[in-house]
Design an enzyme around this catalytic site. Structure first.
Site, short mmCIF file in Angstrom:
data_model
loop_
_atom_site.label_atom_id
_atom_site.label_comp_id
_atom_site.label_asym_id
_atom_site.label_seq_id
_atom_site.Cartn_x
_atom_site.Cartn_y
_atom_site.Cartn_z
N TYR A 186 11.80 39.17 40.76
CA TYR A 186 11.89 37.00 41.60
C TYR A 186 13.40 37.45 42.37
O TYR A 186 14.37 37.50 42.33
CB TYR A 186 12.93 36.81 40.14
CG TYR A 186 12.62 34.77 40.82
CD1 TYR A 186 11.15 35.03 40.46
CD2 TYR A 186 13.55 33.92 40.94
CE1 TYR A 186 11.15 33.08 40.39
CE2 TYR A 186 13.42 32.84 41.49
CZ TYR A 186 12.31 32.68 41.38
OH TYR A 186 12.33 31.28 41.60
N GLU A 218 -6.20 27.11 39.36
CA GLU A 218 -5.23 26.43 40.82
C GLU A 218 -6.42 24.84 40.70
O GLU A 218 -6.54 24.51 42.08
CB GLU A 218 -4.63 26.76 41.34
CG GLU A 218 -4.07 27.88 41.05
CD GLU A 218 -3.89 28.56 42.73
OE1 GLU A 218 -3.23 27.82 43.60
OE2 GLU A 218 -2.97 29.59 42.86
N GLY A 219 -7.49 24.53 39.48
CA GLY A 219 -8.15 22.93 40.18
C GLY A 219 -9.01 23.36 41.01
O GLY A 219 -10.01 22.50 41.67
N ALA A 220 -9.37 25.07 41.31
CA ALA A 220 -10.89 24.81 42.77
C ALA A 220 -12.32 25.08 41.65
O ALA A 220 -12.71 24.58 41.93
CB ALA A 220 -10.24 26.07 43.10
N PHE A 221 -11.69 25.26 39.95
CA PHE A 221 -13.58 25.20 39.55
C PHE A 221 -13.35 23.77 38.43
O PHE A 221 -14.49 24.27 38.40
CB PHE A 221 -13.75 26.53 38.77
CG PHE A 221 -13.03 27.62 39.77
CD1 PHE A 221 -13.37 28.23 40.84
CD2 PHE A 221 -13.47 29.25 39.15
CE1 PHE A 221 -13.88 28.93 41.61
CE2 PHE A 221 -12.92 30.54 39.48
CZ PHE A 221 -13.15 30.08 41.24
N GLY A 222 -12.75 23.47 38.32
CA GLY A 222 -12.72 22.30 37.53
C GLY A 222 -11.10 21.79 37.64
O GLY A 222 -10.26 22.28 37.25
N VAL A 223 -11.86 20.38 36.45
CA VAL A 223 -10.18 19.52 36.43
C VAL A 223 -9.98 20.76 34.17
O VAL A 223 -10.77 19.17 34.28
CB VAL A 223 -10.21 18.22 36.50
CG1 VAL A 223 -8.92 17.90 35.67
CG2 VAL A 223 -9.84 18.08 37.88
N VAL A 224 -8.45 21.11 34.59
CA VAL A 224 -8.57 21.14 32.69
C VAL A 224 -8.44 19.87 31.99
O VAL A 224 -6.91 19.12 32.82
CB VAL A 224 -7.43 22.36 32.50
CG1 VAL A 224 -7.61 22.36 31.32
CG2 VAL A 224 -8.28 23.58 33.24
N ARG A 248 20.12 24.06 44.57
CA ARG A 248 19.16 24.03 46.02
C ARG A 248 19.11 23.09 46.37
O ARG A 248 20.00 22.94 48.27
CB ARG A 248 17.46 24.58 45.37
CG ARG A 248 17.09 24.86 47.19
CD ARG A 248 15.60 25.03 46.97
NE ARG A 248 14.97 24.39 46.02
CZ ARG A 248 13.66 23.94 45.76
NH1 ARG A 248 13.04 25.22 47.32
NH2 ARG A 248 13.03 23.72 45.06
#
Lengths: 531, 531
Positions: free
Chosen positions: A452, A262-268, A391
């Site tokens: 779900y 989720e972006g916490a280790f780097g930007v894909v 919704r």
């Protein structure tokens, strides 16, 4: 059939409302009747204007960011459009005019080189960054900790099919490519991705990777984390090419450390993903089962067999009764009264579909299913991205409506369903608002399945607090049952507390170590995944 | 058919020789003839006695280890039996009397609690530990750095089927359970694991997990890392239960960080793994393809289809010519002259096997295959664990024989095969020893496949140095081709250098961070995976 059947136009969701603003859903009389039975008869207050906080970035920082070549803006409207995601609490805050989470700037690189340059500026200046692409998170994945200034790193211009290896069936996409664009580009070459999450119209390839998306064809084509063979990751310390081969015994599979990060280790910035030729044949059937337990047992039998369909989905009695699998006809009964609707789809070449269809039809018949022909299957397929469009009109009408999901092993499925349903109905009932809780299974594995849930109740004056109590009760029930807090919605900030309990101290220590090593200054999506 | 068909007795390999000492293989006249053509006509020198170094552990340390309740021994014979693994260099060192890598003690806990206690003693005293179970490593996985004293942590008494969830098809095994024992225990309950690596007779459930083993039924039942749903990991900082659900979007999949970690991040004490009912039907066929390229194209077509067999294996022209797929008849031609042999197996219930068999038969026929009936398939199945038994008599006869493997994407397969073959034959040819290099594909994925090479040449006076040059050339060719250094043999110490090049600095930084966080004093298999 052609790819146009699966290619839906890219939709730029209106901030604060899900789906195509030019094609809204309206509530049918039967839905309105059902709402009345829940005591929902007072429309929601009209939305109020957003109050957007001023940017905290000074001119020098903005100039440094602009010097990377990326587009930089502090425009209020643009910042508000990068605000949060699409959970019901996100929408409720939007309606309440709360834009306190707005990023301080929107920075939009057009190349991977510019992404690296922006990372360097942020790392040096201590500016946090939150990658943004589809913006469809429903778990607070776009609400980083705002102790420091935050930019929204808008990756939507990193788009396109960079390479296609037709022999190996691998497509390389820029991370910001929206799924409908990916299908269009592949379709021109005779291939498709076949990844259809509920957020298909807005979601991106990179977003699907870092959140471990699951599409409606997961039994046929796999989850997104199973389709990814490689990633390019930009970190403050350099760029990594992750994934050398389909599978390997060369140490831990580090793709699986970045998928779900989720972006916490780097930007894909790029994703290499398995694709397949456009199927020559597509067939979708409806089946009826007398009850959820019988239907779930049939789902399990198929998940544990060698021969599988491409799509498999089971609505419980409540969801079947409200006809949610056919959103255009929601609320009106169709097909047999009572019981559960199963959708079973096949895609492939003629011989392959014939073989699987014959096997699956025989098994489902043995297991107590009644075939309903192709009409319910085709209805589901045509309407499958439109369920969530309901919704906003439901919220407008004064309903509280939200979804949540989890996953567990088969032997725990019935208990988990009962426990979560009881927790949510209990927490809402205690507040004087009885709820309808519906459920479906749409992702199955040999060892288990996801559940779900869709919840509808009467909105109180403070629906955020009201839902917060229900969600907390659901989280506690999921944890107590030993299930995972999320099957495909990811962690974000909303699930973080329960997630850390789920994995425990040793695993948190390992994740924290990776975070500190790859992001020593803590600029990458601060507060997402880990506090 | 019953499980007895797949249950082979647990074999305690003789140190220094592969396989059952009571059932050795002998070279046929035709193999001896083939060796003569390679100039191999002088038997290897007789093995010399091992020189076993004294233990470096003092009485206090041994007393602390014994106080955990684990069995502790510094007996020379026992330490020598925990020495290295079964690569050809390992066997050559054994024959040369080199026991310099012997551990300083063998410590055998009988409970997971004792494992944790031993970890605590080692952590406090700075004693390294090397987990030992099957002992079948061929990549130096049992040769940690010996700067500090090392114990062999013998896990073979942590054995047994702890739990079986028949509904979810999940078995929980103690890590030291040998695969044949696992099959026997499951078979009593009507289930099987179906994991058949070449080292089946010796390998353990825990070893398969930490090395990412691939079995001969990988296309049907998955690699071991795909079968594992959970692990219990003992670390110096505590015990972790890893894996909550079949699949989850709750952050990175940390199972995949421990799978392949080879004891460097902790000691796996339990493994939860997907199993399946004992198949009612098993069918194995032979198919003939005119050449490797045509056979590989057919393998690819099946790997990319939805309907798959349970076993799929293709020998190239050289391996087919030497009949290695039928070890009892190795060296004698059988079946059509020339071309390639494919083995195709099906296991499952009657309807499922009929469905898949019909589809696969039609596809292989379309793709240029000629059916050879069940005899070649059954020969392969009966002899499938005995191929490596040929290595010791070949070494005795003066041959140098070794295997190596790699994996890449389909578009790179033909080039990788050519490059590795050229590198190995070149490096051996330069030393005056022409080589036969044979190859097979036995693990396929939609996006690629593994290549498994067997090399035979005339042994020089220093066969370790001779093979070292060939292996270095192969490693360089694999790296240059962008393939992975190992598909299922793992990293150990032999592949470490190439592995670190393969993953690059950012990924090494992440792994190093995990190692330092979970093992701050560096006691866990020091030097394995990471230097």
């Amino acid at each position: 059939m052609t790819t146009s059947e699966t290619a839906v136009d890219v939709v730029d969701f209106t901030p604060g409302r899900w789906g195509n603003p030019n094609d809204p859903m309206h509530l049918s009389d039967s839905v309105i009747g059902a709402l009345t039975m829940l005591g929902i008869n007072e429309a929601a207050p009209a939305p109020v204007d957003l109050v957007i906080p001023a940017s905290r970035l000074d001119d020098a920082a903005l100039a440094d960011l602009a010097a990377t070549g990326a587009q930089v803006s502090t425009d209020d409207t643009l910042r508000a459009a990068r605000l949060r995601g699409f959970s019901t609490p996100d929408l409720l805050k939007f309606r309440a005019g709360d834009a306190s989470d707005a990023p301080d700037a929107v920075v939009a690189p057009t190349t991977a080189h510019q992404v690296a340059a922006v990372l360097a500026v942020c790392d040096a200046a201590g500016i946090g960054l939150s990658p943004y692409a589809g913006g469809t998170t429903v778990t607070g994945g776009l609400v980083p900790d705002r102790t420091r200034p935050i930019i929204s790193l808008d990756l939507r211009q990193l788009t396109g099919l960079i390479a296609l290896d037709e022999v190996s069936q691998i497509a390389t996409f820029a991370a910001g490519t929206r799924l409908p664009d990916a299908e269009r580009l592949l379709g021109e070459r005779g291939f498709e991705l076949g990844h259809f999450p509920q957020s298909y119209e807005g979601a991106t390839v990179g977003g699907c990777a870092v959140t471990r998306s699951a599409g409606q064809s997961s039994i046929g084509y796999g989850r997104f984390d199973e389709m990814v063979v490689g990633l390019t990751l930009a970190t403050p310390g350099g760029v990594a090419e992750i994934g050398t081969a389909p599978k390997s015994a060369a140490g831990p599979d580090l793709r699986q450390l970045i998928l779900g990060s989720e972006g916490a280790f780097g930007v894909v910035t790029q994703v290499r993903v398995h694709v397949h030729p456009v199927p020559a044949v597509r067939r979708f059937y409806g089946w009826h089962f007398p009850d959820f337990v019988a239907g779930a047992a049939a789902m399990r039998a198929l998940a544990q067999a060698s021969v599988k369909p491409t799509v498999l989905r089971l609505s419980d009695e409540a969801e079947t009764g409200l006809n949610l699998a056919n959103p255009s006809a929601a609320g009106s009964a169709s097909g047999p009264v009572g019981g559960c609707l199963m959708v079973v789809g096949f895609e492939g070449d003629q011989a392959d579909v014939e073989c699987r269809d014959a096997y699956v039809t025989a098994r489902l018949t043995e297991l107590g299913g009644t075939p309903l022909g192709t009409e319910p299957g085709e209805h589901w397929r045509e309407g499958r991205f439109r369920g969530p469009y309901l919704r906003d009109p439901l919220l407008d009408a004064g309903a509280l409506v939200e979804t949540l999901e989890t996953v567990t092993f088969w032997s725990n499925i019935d208990k988990l369903k009962a426990d979560v349903t009881a927790a949510v109905t209990g927490a809402l009932g205690e507040q004087g608002t009885p709820a309808v809780v519906m459920c479906h299974i749409s992702h199955v594995y040999p060892t288990g399945a996801s559940l779900y849930f869709t919840v509808i109740s009467n909105a109180l004056a403070d629906p955020l607090e009201q839902w917060g109590k229900a969600k907390a009760a659901a989280n506690a029930a999921i944890r107590a049952a030993g299930a995972s807090i999320t099957h495909h919605h990811a962690v974000g900030t909303d699930h973080r507390g329960t997630y850390l309990e789920e994995i425990g101290d040793v695993q948190v220590t390992a994740l924290r170590a990776v975070k500190n090593a790859l992001d020593p200054n803590g600029i990458l999506n601060p507060g997402i995944l880990l506090p």
